[in-house]
Enzyme design. Structure first.
Site, PDB file in Angstrom:
ATOM      1  CD1 TRP A 165       7.663  -1.587  26.217  1.00 33.60           C
ATOM      2  CD2 TRP A 165       7.203   0.537  26.679  1.00 33.60           C
ATOM      3  NE1 TRP A 165       6.649  -1.485  27.360  1.00 33.60           N
ATOM      4  CE2 TRP A 165       6.349  -0.205  27.188  1.00 33.60           C
ATOM      5  CE3 TRP A 165       7.042   1.944  26.713  1.00 33.60           C
ATOM      6  CZ2 TRP A 165       5.383   0.393  28.203  1.00 33.60           C
ATOM      7  CZ3 TRP A 165       6.276   2.552  27.256  1.00 33.60           C
ATOM      8  CH2 TRP A 165       5.373   1.871  28.189  1.00 33.60           C
ATOM      9  CB  CYS A 168      -3.452  -8.638  34.693  1.00 28.85           C
ATOM     10  SG  CYS A 168      -3.527 -10.441  35.079  1.00 28.85           S
ATOM     11  CG  LEU A 186      -4.884  -7.733  24.752  1.00 26.83           C
ATOM     12  CD1 LEU A 186      -5.763  -6.661  23.727  1.00 26.83           C
ATOM     13  CD2 LEU A 186      -5.729  -8.849  25.085  1.00 26.83           C
ATOM     14  CG  LEU A 231      -0.463   0.296  46.969  1.00 31.89           C
ATOM     15  CD1 LEU A 231      -1.752   0.325  46.948  1.00 31.89           C
ATOM     16  CD2 LEU A 231       0.111  -0.073  48.347  1.00 31.89           C
TER      17      LEU A 231
HETATM   18  C1  LIG Z   1       0.676   9.660  30.264  1.00 32.32           C
HETATM   19  C2  LIG Z   1      -0.307   8.262  30.849  1.00 32.32           C
HETATM   20  C3  LIG Z   1       0.496   7.214  30.235  1.00 32.32           C
HETATM   21  C4  LIG Z   1      -0.056   5.770  30.849  1.00 32.32           C
HETATM   22  C5  LIG Z   1       0.586   4.529  30.475  1.00 32.32           C
HETATM   23  C6  LIG Z   1       2.213   4.437  31.049  1.00 32.32           C
HETATM   24  C7  LIG Z   1       2.896   3.077  30.507  1.00 32.32           C
HETATM   25  C8  LIG Z   1       2.428   1.865  31.399  1.00 32.32           C
HETATM   26  C9  LIG Z   1       3.222   0.715  30.928  1.00 32.32           C
HETATM   27  C10 LIG Z   1       2.634  -0.451  31.979  1.00 32.32           C
HETATM   28  C11 LIG Z   1       2.937  -0.472  33.251  1.00 32.32           C
HETATM   29  C12 LIG Z   1       2.546  -1.918  33.984  1.00 32.32           C
HETATM   30  C13 LIG Z   1       2.719  -2.202  35.493  1.00 32.32           C
HETATM   31  C14 LIG Z   1       2.609  -3.355  35.696  1.00 32.32           C
HETATM   32  O1  LIG Z   1       1.371  -3.752  36.151  1.00 32.32           O
HETATM   33  S1  LIG Z   1       3.705  -4.652  36.194  1.00 32.32           S
HETATM   34  C15 LIG Z   1       2.887  -6.152  36.385  1.00 32.32           C
HETATM   35  C16 LIG Z   1       2.615  -6.551  34.944  1.00 32.32           C
HETATM   36  N1  LIG Z   1       1.807  -7.832  34.953  1.00 32.32           N
HETATM   37  C17 LIG Z   1       2.321  -9.000  35.012  1.00 32.32           C
HETATM   38  O2  LIG Z   1       3.458  -9.168  35.137  1.00 32.32           O
HETATM   39  C18 LIG Z   1       1.021 -10.160  35.138  1.00 32.32           C
HETATM   40  C19 LIG Z   1       1.593 -11.260  34.566  1.00 32.32           C
HETATM   41  N2  LIG Z   1       1.928 -11.132  33.052  1.00 32.32           N
HETATM   42  C20 LIG Z   1       0.832 -10.647  32.033  1.00 32.32           C
HETATM   43  O3  LIG Z   1      -0.232 -10.434  32.374  1.00 32.32           O
HETATM   44  C21 LIG Z   1       1.358 -10.168  30.932  1.00 32.32           C
HETATM   45  O4  LIG Z   1       2.597 -11.026  30.595  1.00 32.32           O
HETATM   46  C22 LIG Z   1       1.559  -9.009  30.445  1.00 32.32           C
HETATM   47  C23 LIG Z   1       0.133  -8.057  30.648  1.00 32.32           C
HETATM   48  C24 LIG Z   1       2.636  -8.138  31.566  1.00 32.32           C
HETATM   49  C25 LIG Z   1       2.276  -8.607  29.123  1.00 32.32           C
HETATM   50  O5  LIG Z   1       1.583  -9.110  28.026  1.00 32.32           O
HETATM   51  P1  LIG Z   1       2.040 -10.071  27.059  1.00 32.32           P
HETATM   52  O6  LIG Z   1       3.083 -11.041  27.974  1.00 32.32           O
HETATM   53  O7  LIG Z   1       0.944 -11.092  26.823  1.00 32.32           O
HETATM   54  O8  LIG Z   1       2.902  -9.283  25.850  1.00 32.32           O
HETATM   55  P2  LIG Z   1       2.001  -8.672  24.619  1.00 32.32           P
HETATM   56  O9  LIG Z   1       2.332  -9.589  23.283  1.00 32.32           O
HETATM   57  O10 LIG Z   1       0.867  -8.495  24.878  1.00 32.32           O
HETATM   58  O11 LIG Z   1       2.998  -7.475  24.606  1.00 32.32           O
HETATM   59  C26 LIG Z   1       4.252  -7.285  24.583  1.00 32.32           C
HETATM   60  C27 LIG Z   1       4.979  -5.995  24.538  1.00 32.32           C
HETATM   61  O12 LIG Z   1       4.597  -5.826  26.017  1.00 32.32           O
HETATM   62  C28 LIG Z   1       5.708  -5.321  26.737  1.00 32.32           C
HETATM   63  N3  LIG Z   1       5.583  -5.737  28.051  1.00 32.32           N
HETATM   64  C29 LIG Z   1       5.749  -7.028  28.763  1.00 32.32           C
HETATM   65  N4  LIG Z   1       5.592  -6.906  29.852  1.00 32.32           N
HETATM   66  C30 LIG Z   1       5.268  -5.553  30.251  1.00 32.32           C
HETATM   67  C31 LIG Z   1       5.077  -4.617  31.713  1.00 32.32           C
HETATM   68  N5  LIG Z   1       5.064  -5.450  32.656  1.00 32.32           N
HETATM   69  N6  LIG Z   1       4.946  -3.505  31.371  1.00 32.32           N
HETATM   70  C32 LIG Z   1       4.968  -2.775  30.343  1.00 32.32           C
HETATM   71  N7  LIG Z   1       5.256  -3.217  29.147  1.00 32.32           N
HETATM   72  C33 LIG Z   1       5.235  -4.761  29.026  1.00 32.32           C
HETATM   73  C34 LIG Z   1       6.906  -5.978  26.038  1.00 32.32           C
HETATM   74  O13 LIG Z   1       7.895  -5.448  26.440  1.00 32.32           O
HETATM   75  C35 LIG Z   1       6.473  -5.988  24.762  1.00 32.32           C
HETATM   76  O14 LIG Z   1       6.650  -4.716  24.094  1.00 32.32           O
HETATM   77  P3  LIG Z   1       8.162  -4.588  23.207  1.00 32.32           P
HETATM   78  O15 LIG Z   1       9.298  -4.920  24.072  1.00 32.32           O
HETATM   79  O16 LIG Z   1       7.825  -5.375  22.139  1.00 32.32           O
HETATM   80  O17 LIG Z   1       8.354  -3.154  22.924  1.00 32.32           O
HETATM   81  C1  LIG Z   2       4.984  -3.162  43.005  1.00 32.89           C
HETATM   82  N1  LIG Z   2       3.877  -4.000  42.353  1.00 32.89           N
HETATM   83  C2  LIG Z   2       3.901  -5.571  42.574  1.00 32.89           C
HETATM   84  C3  LIG Z   2       4.679  -5.948  41.554  1.00 32.89           C
HETATM   85  C4  LIG Z   2       4.600  -5.949  40.170  1.00 32.89           C
HETATM   86  C5  LIG Z   2       5.588  -6.492  39.333  1.00 32.89           C
HETATM   87  C6  LIG Z   2       6.659  -7.107  39.894  1.00 32.89           C
HETATM   88  C7  LIG Z   2       7.052  -7.197  41.098  1.00 32.89           C
HETATM   89  C8  LIG Z   2       8.282  -7.784  41.888  1.00 32.89           C
HETATM   90  N2  LIG Z   2       8.496  -9.238  41.434  1.00 32.89           N
HETATM   91  C9  LIG Z   2       7.146  -9.842  42.205  1.00 32.89           C
HETATM   92  C10 LIG Z   2       7.307 -11.324  42.056  1.00 32.89           C
HETATM   93  O1  LIG Z   2       8.580 -11.886  42.468  1.00 32.89           O
HETATM   94  C11 LIG Z   2       9.598 -11.193  41.933  1.00 32.89           C
HETATM   95  C12 LIG Z   2       9.643  -9.669  41.909  1.00 32.89           C
HETATM   96  C13 LIG Z   2       5.931  -6.471  42.119  1.00 32.89           C
END
Ligand SMILES: CCCCCCCCCCCCCC(=O)SCCNC(=O)CCNC(=O)[C@H](O)C(C)(C)COP(=O)(O)OP(=O)(O)OC[C@H]1O[C@@H](n2cnc3c(N)ncnc32)[C@H](O)[C@@H]1OP(=O)(O)O
Ligand SMILES: CNCc1cccc(CN2CCOCC2)c1
Length: 393
Positions: free
Chosen positions: A5, A141, A151, A393
């Site tokens: 980031w 995810c 990833l 959502l």
């Molecule tokens: C102009 C268009 C632009 C479009 C793109 C705009 C940006 C969109 C951004 C995404 C918006 C998503 C909105 C939603 O869906 S929020 C919901 C996110 N999903 C979950 O929480 C589901 C369960 N968790 C997982 O599937 C994994 O833990 C995820 C995939 C979340 C991370 O995978 P993993 O745990 O295996 O880690 P890594 O080794 O691959 O990568 C580590 C790096 O990733 C950074 N990280 C961790 N979690 C998030 C997160 N929620 N948003 C952004 N960044 C995140 C982390 O700070 C670190 O970076 P840095 O701290 O070292 O710098």
């Molecule tokens: C808005 N989209 C669904 C959402 C995505 C990521 C994170 C959250 C907020 N969390 C949910 C789990 O319990 C703790 C709070 C919500």
């Protein structure tokens, strides 16, 4: 700290970042080929609208690997129909549904989605909002077995590329964790409808002051009882004929917020007409059957992880509304009745929009989760959640 980031056009914590784009590039600067990925993996674009099997694969990845609460007691279980709805609004771009599969067995290991959205952003110094076409990112995810291998940044860079190549340079997204840098942080609130089940699955606790009663659970049920019919005269389900009126009153209501979407008629039709088991919407109709008020909620169940008696929490989440002839707390009171009648266990909400006007009177209690809101490539000052009108959502 923030190896990925810190390289991105997001506010890095320096104060007074300028408002608006943080970097300016053109489509010519954008790589035309997909971002490189490990050789055992491949990029894949699921056809969520036309292929039930593609949709099922995304559904199963999220069901088993998407967001859990901090104590891993619950995991979101967005339904097939909900995901199809959330991913295919008017003008959606199929290629913004970015999946990763293993080459050998074609199993889906990761996903991130983008959809188009028009966001009206008010300059903090006041003045008219600027409406900006953005990408709304959601459903990031990675399969539990592929975590912490960097990833996620690859998925983020690839979806960014696919958005930039269409000359869109901003995104909006939310997360439950703090990243660089939220423009607001909202708090969750919950309204019990089925306290017995919520206590059984340890979503809720019997408050200590109830121990003095002979039958604490009986008292909880009484406290959370709701009428089984709406109180507001003219309250009815929204139908297609209401779309023009709802578009007008909803856009007018949302224009009051510093950050909020604007809806075309087609978008009102897609996002706000009732869909069974997905989104529920209601209007207050006047004597000419014209909608003067509008309110809605969506269904987002969670898997109860490891409970013998229940395996699903049926949660409703408040969605968009426009309260004009009745106070929002009266309108939302009828939402509680409708949600109870449809079998929901709890109604969840955030302290965005005008939601604070009903939390106390309608017996919502604070939750332990937060939702942080972010822009990508748009500097914006930190604002209060009540000046944000965007529901994610
Ligand atoms: C102009 C268009 C632009 C479009 C793109 C705009 C940006 C969109 C951004 C995404 C918006 C998503 C909105 C939603 O869906 S929020 C919901 C996110 N999903 C979950 O929480 C589901 C369960 N968790 C997982 O599937 C994994 O833990 C995820 C995939 C979340 C991370 O995978 P993993 O745990 O295996 O880690 P890594 O080794 O691959 O990568 C580590 C790096 O990733 C950074 N990280 C961790 N979690 C998030 C997160 N929620 N948003 C952004 N960044 C995140 C982390 O700070 C670190 O970076 P840095 O701290 O070292 O710098
Ligand atoms: C808005 N989209 C669904 C959402 C995505 C990521 C994170 C959250 C907020 N969390 C949910 C789990 O319990 C703790 C709070 C919500």
């Amino acid at each position: 700290m923030h190896e990925f980031w810190s390289t991105q056009p997001v506010p890095q914590g320096e104060k007074e970042a300028q408002e608006g784009p943080l970097e300016k590039k053109t489509v010519d600067d954008v790589p035309k080929s997909p971002y490189p990925i490990a050789s055992v993996l491949e990029w894949w674009v699921p056809d969520v609208l036309e292929s039930e099997d593609d949709l099922r694969q995304i559904y199963e990845l999220l069901r088993d690997n998407y967001v859990e609460d901090d104590d891993s007691m619950f995991r979101f279980n967005y339904s097939h129909a909900f995901l199809k709805w959330a991913l295919t609004p008017p003008g959606y771009v199929k290629e913004w549904h970015v999946a990763v599969r293993r080459k050998n067995d074609k199993s889906v290991v990761a996903f991130i989605s983008g959809i188009p959205i028009d966001i009206a952003v008010k300059p903090s110094a006041g003045g008219d909002a600027e409406v900006r076409k953005m990408c709304e990112i959601n459903f990031l995810c990675i399969h539990k077995r592929l975590r912490e291998k960097k990833l996620a940044p690859i998925l983020i860079k690839e979806v960014t590329r696919r958005v930039n190549v269409l000359d869109i340079w901003q995104a909006v997204y939310t997360a439950g964790i703090v990243l660089p840098t939220p423009f607001t942080s909202a708090q969750y609130f919950h309204r019990s409808l089925n306290p017995e089940k919520l206590v059984a699955i340890r979503f809720s606790r019997i408050p200590p002051q109830y121990e003095k009663f002979q039958n604490p659970m009986q008292m909880m049920k009484r406290n959370y009882a709701v009428p089984n019919a709406p109180a507001v005269r003219g309250f009815r389900e929204m139908e297609a004929g209401d779309v023009p009126a709802v578009k007008s009153i909803l856009n007018a209501s949302l224009a009051k917020f510093s950050v909020a979407p604007t809806f075309t008629e087609e978008e009102v039709h897609h996002w706000l007409l009732p869909r069974e088991g997905v989104v529920f919407s209601f209007v207050v109709a006047d004597s000419n059957n014209v909608a003067t008020d509008f309110v809605s909620f969506y269904s987002l169940p969670s898997t109860v992880i490891g409970n013998s008696k229940y395996n699903e929490l049926n949660a409703a989440y408040t969605y968009y509304y426009s309260a004009n002839t009745v106070p929002i707390k009266v309108l939302m009171g009828d939402v509680l009745s409708a949600a109870k009648a449809k079998g929901f266990d709890v109604v969840n909400t955030l302290d965005i929009l005008d939601n604070k006007e009903f939390l106390q009177d309608l017996k919502f209690g604070p939750g332990d989760g937060n939702l942080h809101y972010y822009f990508y490539n748009w500097g914006y000052p930190i604002v209060q959640p009540k000046s944000v009108g965007l529901v994610m959502l």
